[in-house]
Write a protein that holds these residues in place. Structure first.
Motif, PDB file in Angstrom:
ATOM      1  N   ASP A 134       0.917  -1.194  -0.064  1.00 52.42           N
ATOM      2  CA  ASP A 134      -0.008   0.133  -0.051  1.00 52.42           C
ATOM      3  C   ASP A 134       0.856   1.274   0.118  1.00 52.42           C
ATOM      4  O   ASP A 134       0.485   2.195  -0.468  1.00 52.42           O
ATOM      5  CB  ASP A 134      -0.937   0.083   1.259  1.00 52.42           C
ATOM      6  CG  ASP A 134      -1.855  -1.109   1.089  1.00 52.42           C
ATOM      7  OD1 ASP A 134      -2.149  -1.595   0.057  1.00 52.42           O
ATOM      8  OD2 ASP A 134      -2.672  -1.392   2.182  1.00 52.42           O
ATOM      9  N   PHE A 137       1.745   1.873  -3.595  1.00 54.18           N
ATOM     10  CA  PHE A 137       0.408   2.213  -4.452  1.00 54.18           C
ATOM     11  C   PHE A 137       0.301   3.632  -3.984  1.00 54.18           C
ATOM     12  O   PHE A 137      -0.255   4.421  -4.893  1.00 54.18           O
ATOM     13  CB  PHE A 137      -0.992   1.538  -4.064  1.00 54.18           C
ATOM     14  CG  PHE A 137      -2.030   1.818  -4.726  1.00 54.18           C
ATOM     15  CD1 PHE A 137      -1.926   1.665  -6.116  1.00 54.18           C
ATOM     16  CD2 PHE A 137      -2.804   2.411  -4.099  1.00 54.18           C
ATOM     17  CE1 PHE A 137      -3.301   1.808  -6.740  1.00 54.18           C
ATOM     18  CE2 PHE A 137      -4.148   2.721  -4.855  1.00 54.18           C
ATOM     19  CZ  PHE A 137      -4.202   2.678  -6.056  1.00 54.18           C
ATOM     20  N   HIS A 138       0.367   4.006  -2.776  1.00 48.55           N
ATOM     21  CA  HIS A 138      -0.018   5.428  -2.334  1.00 48.55           C
ATOM     22  C   HIS A 138       0.965   6.503  -3.292  1.00 48.55           C
ATOM     23  O   HIS A 138       0.464   7.613  -3.705  1.00 48.55           O
ATOM     24  CB  HIS A 138       0.246   5.813  -0.888  1.00 48.55           C
ATOM     25  CG  HIS A 138       0.088   7.207  -0.730  1.00 48.55           C
ATOM     26  ND1 HIS A 138      -1.113   7.795  -0.348  1.00 48.55           N
ATOM     27  CD2 HIS A 138       1.167   8.091  -0.140  1.00 48.55           C
ATOM     28  CE1 HIS A 138      -1.024   8.995   0.138  1.00 48.55           C
ATOM     29  NE2 HIS A 138       0.422   9.288   0.263  1.00 48.55           N
ATOM     30  N   HIS A 141      -0.216   5.968  -6.860  1.00 48.55           N
ATOM     31  CA  HIS A 141      -1.930   6.719  -7.239  1.00 48.55           C
ATOM     32  C   HIS A 141      -1.712   8.216  -7.198  1.00 48.55           C
ATOM     33  O   HIS A 141      -2.723   8.851  -7.826  1.00 48.55           O
ATOM     34  CB  HIS A 141      -2.645   6.138  -6.235  1.00 48.55           C
ATOM     35  CG  HIS A 141      -3.917   6.351  -6.570  1.00 48.55           C
ATOM     36  ND1 HIS A 141      -4.509   5.897  -7.654  1.00 48.55           N
ATOM     37  CD2 HIS A 141      -4.974   6.979  -6.012  1.00 48.55           C
ATOM     38  CE1 HIS A 141      -5.951   5.877  -7.722  1.00 48.55           C
ATOM     39  NE2 HIS A 141      -6.219   6.923  -6.463  1.00 48.55           N
ATOM     40  N   VAL A 185      -6.069  -0.084  -7.899  1.00 52.01           N
ATOM     41  CA  VAL A 185      -5.542  -0.801  -6.648  1.00 52.01           C
ATOM     42  C   VAL A 185      -5.931  -2.105  -7.106  1.00 52.01           C
ATOM     43  O   VAL A 185      -4.859  -2.944  -6.463  1.00 52.01           O
ATOM     44  CB  VAL A 185      -6.394  -0.059  -5.156  1.00 52.01           C
ATOM     45  CG1 VAL A 185      -7.817  -0.607  -5.311  1.00 52.01           C
ATOM     46  CG2 VAL A 185      -5.584  -0.856  -4.164  1.00 52.01           C
ATOM     47  N   TRP A 188      -2.853  -3.278  -9.070  1.00 50.29           N
ATOM     48  CA  TRP A 188      -1.697  -3.174  -8.338  1.00 50.29           C
ATOM     49  C   TRP A 188      -1.456  -4.162  -7.301  1.00 50.29           C
ATOM     50  O   TRP A 188      -0.521  -4.866  -7.289  1.00 50.29           O
ATOM     51  CB  TRP A 188      -1.735  -1.794  -7.552  1.00 50.29           C
ATOM     52  CG  TRP A 188      -0.579  -1.851  -6.718  1.00 50.29           C
ATOM     53  CD1 TRP A 188      -0.438  -1.629  -5.394  1.00 50.29           C
ATOM     54  CD2 TRP A 188       1.119  -1.857  -7.270  1.00 50.29           C
ATOM     55  NE1 TRP A 188       1.069  -1.799  -4.851  1.00 50.29           N
ATOM     56  CE2 TRP A 188       1.716  -1.673  -6.024  1.00 50.29           C
ATOM     57  CE3 TRP A 188       1.668  -1.964  -8.356  1.00 50.29           C
ATOM     58  CZ2 TRP A 188       3.254  -1.791  -6.021  1.00 50.29           C
ATOM     59  CZ3 TRP A 188       2.915  -1.921  -8.449  1.00 50.29           C
ATOM     60  CH2 TRP A 188       3.863  -1.838  -7.271  1.00 50.29           C
ATOM     61  N   SER A 189      -2.500  -4.775  -6.638  1.00 45.82           N
ATOM     62  CA  SER A 189      -2.360  -5.706  -5.874  1.00 45.82           C
ATOM     63  C   SER A 189      -2.101  -7.133  -6.458  1.00 45.82           C
ATOM     64  O   SER A 189      -1.305  -7.710  -6.023  1.00 45.82           O
ATOM     65  CB  SER A 189      -3.644  -6.126  -4.955  1.00 45.82           C
ATOM     66  OG  SER A 189      -3.868  -4.906  -4.144  1.00 45.82           O
TER      67      SER A 189
END
Length: 264
Positions: A134, A137-138, A141, A185, A188-189
């Motif tokens: 995460d 991803f932050h 994003h 997301v 991405w996961s």
């Protein structure tokens, strides 16, 4: 430049060969003399890696930090070792084995605060259990930069290099020019789970393996044929759709992709 799996594999090898031993550490080249004096005669407690960074932790609290860069390399040999040849930055000698480090970008003494500062500026490492996808991803994003460029930034994901970048994007059908903020997301996961598996496989095999078994045919193993989906396959037909693989510069590195399979 070696990618993250190489450093983790080195850390495992050094842990097996040298941990628990008092090591003789020297700098035949002369550029790491003071650092070698800090740790020679001390016990190596642990060798580990974070991204493209190798860390040797000694019983006196000193930590040797190595970044191989483009040209760095360790060369092993049995004890007694032969006289150093070439520019050996650091020589480690244990009971049964020794290793010479040549050509690193960095070879220096760290303490725990230096390690903390290093980790703070790096993204999550797919090969470390405590890493949080995460966090990556932050950063992705909130950026309008192309995902192909973001994945090469070590403060986004630590350890990815040009090969994993190209192959991961292909395996998930992601357009390398897609702005980071448009990557959802869920995708991405899926990419993160796949990246963890690929890099773990790289550690075990000692090389990057990205082809799924159904695409790894005998024809793909011929001399001069890259065993990859897109990396270094410019102009060759895509293994999935037959479209010629393309390449272009992206922030100083060659980007490889299939314009058909990676249209999303």
């Amino acid at each position: 430049m070696p990618e993250g799996h190489t450093l983790h594999r080195l850390a495992r090898a050094h842990q097996k060969s040298f941990a628990g031993q008092e090591l003789e550490v020297s700098s035949p080249q002369g550029r790491f003399v003071e650092g070698a004096e800090w740790v020679t005669g001390h016990v190596l407690l642990r060798a580990d890696a974070w991204g493209k960074h190798l860390l040797h932790r000694y019983d006196n609290g000193a930590i040797v930090h190595v970044h191989l860069g483009l040209y760095g390399k360790f060369t092993d040999q049995p004890v007694p070792m032969k006289d150093p040849v070439g520019q050996v930055r650091m020589r480690l000698v244990g009971r049964d084995k020794g290793t010479d480090l040549r050509g690193p970008t960095r070879c220096e003494i760290f303490d725990e605060s230096d390690v903390d500062a290093l980790v703070a500026r790096l993204g999550p490492d797919p090969l470390r259990r405590e890493s949080d996808p995460d966090k990556a991803f932050h950063r992705i994003h909130k950026s309008s930069v192309a995902i192909g460029a973001l994945l090469m930034e070590q403060d986004v994901v630590a350890g990815i290099g040009n090969v994993y970048r190209a192959e991961l994007l292909f395996r998930h059908g992601v357009d390398p020019f897609l702005p980071g903020r448009k990557l959802d997301v869920e995708r991405w996961s899926e990419m993160w789970v796949d990246l963890v598996d690929l890099m773990k496989l790289g550690v075990r095999r000692g090389r990057i393996v990205t082809l799924r078994p159904e695409h790894d045919s005998a024809a793909s193993r011929g001399p001069g044929r890259p065993r990859s989906y897109v990396y270094k396959r410019t102009g060759l037909p895509c293994r999935i759709c037959g479209t010629p693989i393309r390449t272009q510069d992206m922030k100083g590195r060659n980007l490889f992709w299939c314009p058909t399979c990676q249209a999303d």
